[in-house]
Design an enzyme around this catalytic site. Structure first.
Site, PDB file in Angstrom:
ATOM      1  N   PHE A 121      -9.085   2.139   1.107  1.00  9.03           N
ATOM      2  CA  PHE A 121      -7.983   2.874   0.479  1.00  9.03           C
ATOM      3  C   PHE A 121      -7.960   2.674  -1.034  1.00  9.03           C
ATOM      4  O   PHE A 121      -6.940   2.321  -1.620  1.00  9.03           O
ATOM      5  CB  PHE A 121      -6.658   2.415   1.109  1.00  9.03           C
ATOM      6  CG  PHE A 121      -5.452   3.240   0.745  1.00  9.03           C
ATOM      7  CD1 PHE A 121      -5.498   4.627   0.697  1.00  9.03           C
ATOM      8  CD2 PHE A 121      -4.252   2.609   0.456  1.00  9.03           C
ATOM      9  CE1 PHE A 121      -4.376   5.373   0.367  1.00  9.03           C
ATOM     10  CE2 PHE A 121      -3.116   3.341   0.121  1.00  9.03           C
ATOM     11  CZ  PHE A 121      -3.186   4.727   0.078  1.00  9.03           C
ATOM     12  N   HIS A 151       2.274   3.785   8.752  1.00 12.57           N
ATOM     13  CA  HIS A 151       2.917   2.473   8.882  1.00 12.57           C
ATOM     14  C   HIS A 151       4.254   2.431   8.149  1.00 12.57           C
ATOM     15  O   HIS A 151       5.204   1.788   8.614  1.00 12.57           O
ATOM     16  CB  HIS A 151       1.966   1.348   8.426  1.00 12.57           C
ATOM     17  CG  HIS A 151       1.982   1.019   6.985  1.00 12.57           C
ATOM     18  ND1 HIS A 151       1.222   1.686   6.059  1.00 12.57           N
ATOM     19  CD2 HIS A 151       2.661   0.066   6.292  1.00 12.57           C
ATOM     20  CE1 HIS A 151       1.428   1.172   4.855  1.00 12.57           C
ATOM     21  NE2 HIS A 151       2.295   0.190   4.966  1.00 12.57           N
ATOM     22  N   SER A 201       0.829  -1.214   0.000  1.00 14.06           N
ATOM     23  CA  SER A 201       0.000   0.000   0.000  1.00 14.06           C
ATOM     24  C   SER A 201       0.861   1.261   0.000  1.00 14.06           C
ATOM     25  O   SER A 201       0.465   2.275  -0.567  1.00 14.06           O
ATOM     26  CB  SER A 201      -0.968   0.002   1.187  1.00 14.06           C
ATOM     27  OG  SER A 201      -0.274  -0.095   2.406  1.00 14.06           O
ATOM     28  N   GLU A 202       2.050   1.211   0.641  1.00 16.68           N
ATOM     29  CA  GLU A 202       2.996   2.322   0.558  1.00 16.68           C
ATOM     30  C   GLU A 202       4.430   1.828   0.638  1.00 16.68           C
ATOM     31  O   GLU A 202       4.713   0.788   1.251  1.00 16.68           O
ATOM     32  CB  GLU A 202       2.780   3.359   1.676  1.00 16.68           C
ATOM     33  CG  GLU A 202       1.749   4.416   1.380  1.00 16.68           C
ATOM     34  CD  GLU A 202       0.406   4.087   1.971  1.00 16.68           C
ATOM     35  OE1 GLU A 202      -0.553   4.819   1.699  1.00 16.68           O
ATOM     36  OE2 GLU A 202       0.311   3.084   2.697  1.00 16.68           O
ATOM     37  N   THR A 203       5.312   2.607   0.025  1.00 19.84           N
ATOM     38  CA  THR A 203       6.759   2.432   0.156  1.00 19.84           C
ATOM     39  C   THR A 203       7.350   3.775   0.562  1.00 19.84           C
ATOM     40  O   THR A 203       6.954   4.816   0.030  1.00 19.84           O
ATOM     41  CB  THR A 203       7.378   1.945  -1.161  1.00 19.84           C
ATOM     42  OG1 THR A 203       6.880   0.627  -1.453  1.00 19.84           O
ATOM     43  CG2 THR A 203       8.889   1.891  -1.082  1.00 19.84           C
TER      44      THR A 203
END
Length: 277
Positions: free
Chosen positions: A207, A72, A43-45
């Site tokens: 999301f 996170h 979902s994110e980096t």
């Protein structure tokens, strides 16, 4: 470029939300960061840009777009820095939304990171009827007294309270319609909650703008929620509460929120390296 892989906010028994971490992205441009985030599929980096020994700029990318703040991935990046380079201690991250201090300490279950959000804010949720229609929630699904509102802790999140834990467990929405609504309104995630007690809250976060139906752990939303509950005087006496998220995805996550004092809200959790396949 060999990104690190961490899972943030796991419970002592497992779970967590995976994030990619690049400890030095100085040579990368935005297109390269977006491409790498898409390859990882998390979902994110988080991409770090060293300034001094314990000061970094940080940028976050989902597989679809840059995100101004991500809790996170911040926890994952801070723990990765501590493990690979710095050891436990304080680090200052400069994000698109402002400075995010993070303290990393050795805890019972490994390294534990505590981020402090920018100053939180709240606003009226004018699009509540449209949001409920898009989610497939009726007025009877909403808790009758808890505040359905917008909350900010780096990103804006609509906060909706389910009347029952059973209602929260049912998440089936129009992906493209909610994505379009979020883009129009400038929301980070949609935070759906059930309050088990003042000290324990169950959470789900839609999301679609990040390309996923649901985020297993959302530190940005937990921080925004802390600001909302502080403003509404709905906190335990010590100002602390626990958020359980990802349970309905079989990815249980544990976020500890401390709203005591003024200014930013503190969100804490552990992170663990994901072994290479």
């Amino acid at each position: 470029m060999n990104p690190l892989r961490y899972t943030a906010f796991p419970t002592p028994n497992g779970g967590g939300n995976p994030a990619g971490v690049v400890l030095d992205a100085s040579s990368m441009d935005a297109a390269e960061m977006l491409s790498l985030a898409g390859e990882l599929g998390y979902s994110e980096t988080a991409f770090l840009f060293p300034r001094t020994e314990r000061e970094y700029a940080i940028r976050y990318f989902s597989p679809k777009a840059e995100v101004d703040f991500c809790g996170h991935a911040t926890v994952a990046a801070a723990v990765a820095l501590a493990e690979k380079q710095l050891g436990a201690g304080d680090v200052l991250l400069s994000s698109n939304v402002g400075e995010i201090p993070v303290a990393v300490a050795v805890g019972e279950h490994g390294l534990r990171a505590t981020l402090t959000t920018v100053t939180p804010a709240t606003a009226a949720l004018e699009a509540l009827p449209e949001l409920c229609e898009t989610l497939g929630w009726s007025a009877q699904d909403l808790h009758p007294t808890l505040p359905h509102s917008l909350a900010f802790g780096g990103l804006w999140h609509p906060i909706l309270w389910a009347r029952s834990r059973q209602r929260l467990a049912r998440l089936d929405y129009d992906f493209e319609a909610l994505r379009a609504l979020m883009l129009r309104e400038g929301w980070g995630t949609v935070s759906l909650l059930f309050r088990d007690s003042p000290a324990l809250i169950h959470s789900r976060n839609a999301f679609p703008i990040g390309g996923v139906v649901e985020d297993p752990a959302t530190g940005a939303a937990a921080g925004a929620l802390g600001g909302l509950l502080r403003a509404a005087d709905l906190l335990p006496e010590d100002g602390c509460f626990t958020v359980l998220q990802g349970e309905d995805m079989a990815q249980p996550c544990l976020l500890e929120v401390d709203t005591s004092g003024e200014g930013g809200v503190r969100v804490s959790g552990t992170a663990r390296s994901i072994p290479a396949e």
